[in-house]
Design a protein around this motif. Structure first.
Motif, short mmCIF file in Angstrom:
data_model
loop_
_atom_site.label_atom_id
_atom_site.label_comp_id
_atom_site.label_asym_id
_atom_site.label_seq_id
_atom_site.Cartn_x
_atom_site.Cartn_y
_atom_site.Cartn_z
N PHE A 19 0.84 -1.20 0.00
CA PHE A 19 0.00 0.00 0.00
C PHE A 19 0.87 1.24 0.00
CE2 PHE A 19 0.85 -1.43 4.24
CZ PHE A 19 1.16 -0.29 4.96
N GLY A 20 0.26 2.35 -0.38
CA GLY A 20 0.96 3.62 -0.39
C GLY A 20 0.00 4.74 -0.74
N PRO A 21 0.46 5.98 -0.57
CA PRO A 21 -0.40 7.13 -0.87
C PRO A 21 -0.67 7.25 -2.37
CG PRO A 21 1.80 7.86 -0.25
CD PRO A 21 1.77 6.39 -0.08
N THR A 22 -1.90 7.66 -2.69
CA THR A 22 -2.28 7.85 -4.09
C THR A 22 -2.79 9.27 -4.37
OG1 THR A 22 -4.49 6.96 -3.62
CG2 THR A 22 -2.84 5.41 -4.47
N ASP A 23 -2.94 10.08 -3.29
CA ASP A 23 -3.40 11.45 -3.46
C ASP A 23 -2.84 12.30 -2.32
OD1 ASP A 23 -4.70 13.62 -4.58
OD2 ASP A 23 -6.68 13.08 -3.78
N TRP A 24 -2.43 13.54 -2.64
CA TRP A 24 -1.82 14.43 -1.67
C TRP A 24 -2.42 15.82 -1.76
CZ3 TRP A 24 0.55 11.21 -5.05
CH2 TRP A 24 1.37 10.21 -4.55
N THR A 25 -2.29 16.59 -0.67
CA THR A 25 -2.61 18.01 -0.72
C THR A 25 -1.32 18.77 -0.97
OG1 THR A 25 -2.21 18.33 1.65
CG2 THR A 25 -4.46 17.79 0.99
N LYS A 26 -1.42 19.94 -1.54
CA LYS A 26 -0.24 20.78 -1.72
C LYS A 26 0.13 21.41 -0.38
CE LYS A 26 -1.01 21.86 -6.53
NZ LYS A 26 -1.14 22.89 -7.54
N PRO A 27 1.43 21.61 -0.13
CA PRO A 27 1.82 22.29 1.12
C PRO A 27 1.19 23.68 1.20
CG PRO A 27 3.73 21.36 0.01
CD PRO A 27 2.58 21.24 -0.94
N ARG A 28 0.68 24.02 2.40
CA ARG A 28 0.07 25.33 2.61
C ARG A 28 0.74 26.01 3.79
NH1 ARG A 28 -5.51 23.57 4.01
NH2 ARG A 28 -4.50 21.58 4.23
N GLY A 29 0.76 27.32 3.77
CA GLY A 29 1.28 28.08 4.90
C GLY A 29 2.69 27.69 5.25
N ASP A 30 2.89 27.24 6.49
CA ASP A 30 4.23 26.87 6.94
C ASP A 30 4.54 25.39 6.74
OD1 ASP A 30 2.53 25.92 8.85
OD2 ASP A 30 3.67 26.67 10.55
N GLU A 31 3.64 24.64 6.08
CA GLU A 31 3.91 23.23 5.79
C GLU A 31 5.01 23.13 4.75
OE1 GLU A 31 -0.57 21.43 6.43
OE2 GLU A 31 0.16 21.75 4.41
N LEU A 32 5.97 22.26 4.98
CA LEU A 32 7.08 22.09 4.05
C LEU A 32 6.82 21.01 3.01
CD1 LEU A 32 10.05 22.30 6.57
CD2 LEU A 32 9.16 24.11 5.09
N TYR A 33 5.95 20.06 3.32
CA TYR A 33 5.78 18.90 2.47
C TYR A 33 4.30 18.64 2.21
CZ TYR A 33 10.42 18.45 4.38
OH TYR A 33 11.70 18.71 4.77
N PRO A 34 3.99 17.95 1.11
CA PRO A 34 2.59 17.59 0.85
C PRO A 34 2.08 16.63 1.93
CG PRO A 34 4.04 16.71 -0.86
CD PRO A 34 4.89 17.47 0.07
N GLN A 35 0.77 16.67 2.18
CA GLN A 35 0.14 15.80 3.17
C GLN A 35 -0.66 14.73 2.45
OE1 GLN A 35 0.78 16.45 6.54
NE2 GLN A 35 2.18 17.87 5.54
N THR A 36 -0.58 13.50 2.92
CA THR A 36 -1.30 12.38 2.31
C THR A 36 -2.79 12.53 2.53
OG1 THR A 36 0.59 10.93 2.67
CG2 THR A 36 -1.54 9.88 2.30
#
Length: 94
Positions: A19-36
């Motif tokens: 298994f693994g991620p298939t969709d992410w959000t774009k980093p927002r604000g102070d987030e450095l990386y995309p979120q699953t």
């Protein structure tokens, strides 16, 4: 940071899954990386002496989102990790 792209493990029920991620959000604000946002996976249909030769859909009771959170450090004791694939990034000094 390096990103885990896929994990393969054997669950306590004996199911061999990947298994693994298939969709992410774009980093927002102070987030450095995309979120699953979404995690999907498959179950091994035919285990042939050391590797799976037939991946198929899993029963609905296997929650890949919960497995992913546990695998990424959320605790649990969900099974034995067999392998994982990572995307590596170059390290930049400040």
């Amino acid at each position: 940071a390096d990103q885990i792209l896929m994990a393969e493990m054997v669950l306590p029920t004996g199911e061999h899954v990947r298994f693994g991620p298939t969709d992410w959000t774009k980093p927002r604000g102070d987030e450095l990386y995309p979120q699953t946002k979404k995690v999907e996976g498959q179950c091994c249909g035919t285990y042939d002496g050391g590797s799976c030769s037939d991946w198929k859909s899993c029963p609905e009771e296997i929650s890949f989102n919960r497995l992913w959170r546990s695998f990424r450090g959320g605790g649990g004791g969900w099974g034995v990790v067999i392998s994982m694939s990572q995307q590596l990034h170059t390290y930049e000094q400040f």
